[in-house]
Design an enzyme around this catalytic site. Structure first.
Site, PDB file in Angstrom:
ATOM      1  N   ARG A 151       0.821  -1.229   0.000  1.00 23.17           N
ATOM      2  CA  ARG A 151       0.000   0.000   0.000  1.00 23.17           C
ATOM      3  C   ARG A 151       0.849   1.270   0.000  1.00 23.17           C
ATOM      4  O   ARG A 151       0.423   2.293  -0.560  1.00 23.17           O
ATOM      5  CB  ARG A 151      -0.938  -0.009   1.227  1.00 23.17           C
ATOM      6  CG  ARG A 151      -1.965   1.128   1.238  1.00 23.17           C
ATOM      7  CD  ARG A 151      -2.992   0.927   2.340  1.00 23.17           C
ATOM      8  NE  ARG A 151      -4.081   1.894   2.299  1.00 23.17           N
ATOM      9  CZ  ARG A 151      -4.232   2.934   3.126  1.00 23.17           C
ATOM     10  NH1 ARG A 151      -3.347   3.145   4.085  1.00 23.17           N
ATOM     11  NH2 ARG A 151      -5.254   3.742   3.010  1.00 23.17           N
ATOM     12  N   ILE A 173      -7.112   7.749  -0.781  1.00 22.20           N
ATOM     13  CA  ILE A 173      -7.008   6.291  -0.875  1.00 22.20           C
ATOM     14  C   ILE A 173      -7.867   5.791   0.288  1.00 22.20           C
ATOM     15  O   ILE A 173      -7.735   6.256   1.421  1.00 22.20           O
ATOM     16  CB  ILE A 173      -5.531   5.824  -0.779  1.00 22.20           C
ATOM     17  CG1 ILE A 173      -5.416   4.287  -0.805  1.00 22.20           C
ATOM     18  CG2 ILE A 173      -4.815   6.380   0.446  1.00 22.20           C
ATOM     19  CD1 ILE A 173      -3.957   3.802  -0.966  1.00 22.20           C
ATOM     20  N   SER A 174      -8.804   4.868   0.017  1.00 21.94           N
ATOM     21  CA  SER A 174      -9.749   4.433   1.046  1.00 21.94           C
ATOM     22  C   SER A 174      -9.024   3.752   2.206  1.00 21.94           C
ATOM     23  O   SER A 174      -7.920   3.226   2.057  1.00 21.94           O
ATOM     24  CB  SER A 174     -10.773   3.460   0.458  1.00 21.94           C
ATOM     25  OG  SER A 174     -11.516   4.070  -0.564  1.00 21.94           O
ATOM     26  N   GLN A 175      -9.687   3.752   3.348  1.00 25.24           N
ATOM     27  CA  GLN A 175      -9.175   3.060   4.540  1.00 25.24           C
ATOM     28  C   GLN A 175      -9.097   1.553   4.245  1.00 25.24           C
ATOM     29  O   GLN A 175     -10.031   0.992   3.683  1.00 25.24           O
ATOM     30  CB  GLN A 175     -10.168   3.325   5.668  1.00 25.24           C
ATOM     31  CG  GLN A 175      -9.771   2.783   6.992  1.00 25.24           C
ATOM     32  CD  GLN A 175     -10.831   3.083   8.060  1.00 25.24           C
ATOM     33  OE1 GLN A 175     -11.677   3.942   7.875  1.00 25.24           O
ATOM     34  NE2 GLN A 175     -10.769   2.360   9.149  1.00 25.24           N
TER      35      GLN A 175
END
Ligand code: SAH
Length: 214
Positions: free
Chosen positions: A38, A64-66
């Protein structure tokens, strides 16, 4: 530049444990979170934040999503290998990579040109191969490749875009956060041409799904 070392791997395993503790059980999904670097999907100056379970700013005022959210949405889709999946909101490409890792044929749409270009290059570089990426408006779905086995919307939809439901196969599933401000994670399963089952899974917060750009 694109380094992934033992320190990153260690932090990633801790992230997997956090996501697990929050309730995600699907082994393949957890495996993907444990595998995908990530930190490479974010600006290198923010690298230290990459393995916290948090959303984070990327280019063009997007996020950027959790990781937990990515894992939870993916789990709800109950993916089979080779499922065709339409993703609305390519963003950093992290969710796209998770879907690819699970063997899906991914079609992903992004409406910010800067992100579309950047992420297309980046995914190629690190070896993830979605079927197609497109620069455009996700509200319209992707009629050319419809119907899809699964649809995932990764931005907060102020209302349910009916066009997207229409691009789902019978038996297919769509996961979409719906609401203004706060969104309710909602799962639709297409039962027949005209019937859909709907289930809700609590509150989440996304950047908004935007309309009518350009
Ligand atoms: N899946 C992404 C999440 C990014 S945030 C990730 O893992 O990083 C949501 C993304 O949806 C943003 O990149 C935003 O630009 C995009 N978006 C917003 N409205 C859209 C629309 N109408 N069509 C396609 N993408 C849209």
């Amino acid at each position: 530049m694109h380094k992934d070392n033992y320190r990153h791997k260690g932090k990633r395993q801790q992230l997997v444990e956090i996501v697990k503790r929050k309730g995600v059980t699907d082994k393949k999904v957890l495996g993907a979170i444990g595998k995908i670097p990530r930190h490479l999907f974010m600006d290198s100056s923010f690298e230290d934040h990459a393995y916290q379970d948090k959303a984070f700013p990327i280019a063009a005022d997007q996020t950027i999503s959790q990781p937990y959210t990515v894992a939870f949405q993916t789990e709800l889709l109950e993916l089979s290998k080779n499922d065709s999946v339409l993703e609305i909101g390519t963003g950093s490409g992290y969710q796209t990579a998770v879907l690819c890792e699970l063997g899906a044929k991914v079609y992903s749409i992004e409406r910010q040109h800067e992100l579309y270009k950047k992420t297309k290059n980046f995914l190629e570089k690190i070896g993830y191969r979605p079927k197609q990426l497109s620069f455009g408006d996700g509200y319209k779905g992707w009629p050319e490749y419809a119907p899809f086995d699964k649809i995932i919307v990764t931005a907060g939809a102020p209302y349910l875009p009916k066009t997207l439901l229409g691009q789902l196969k019978v038996g297919g599933k769509m996961v979409i956060p719906i609401g203004k401000g706060v969104q309710v994670m909602t799962l639709f399963t297409r039962k027949s041409d005209t019937e859909f089952d709907k289930k809700e899974y609590g509150d989440f917060r996304f950047v908004p799904l935007l309309e009518d750009k350009n």
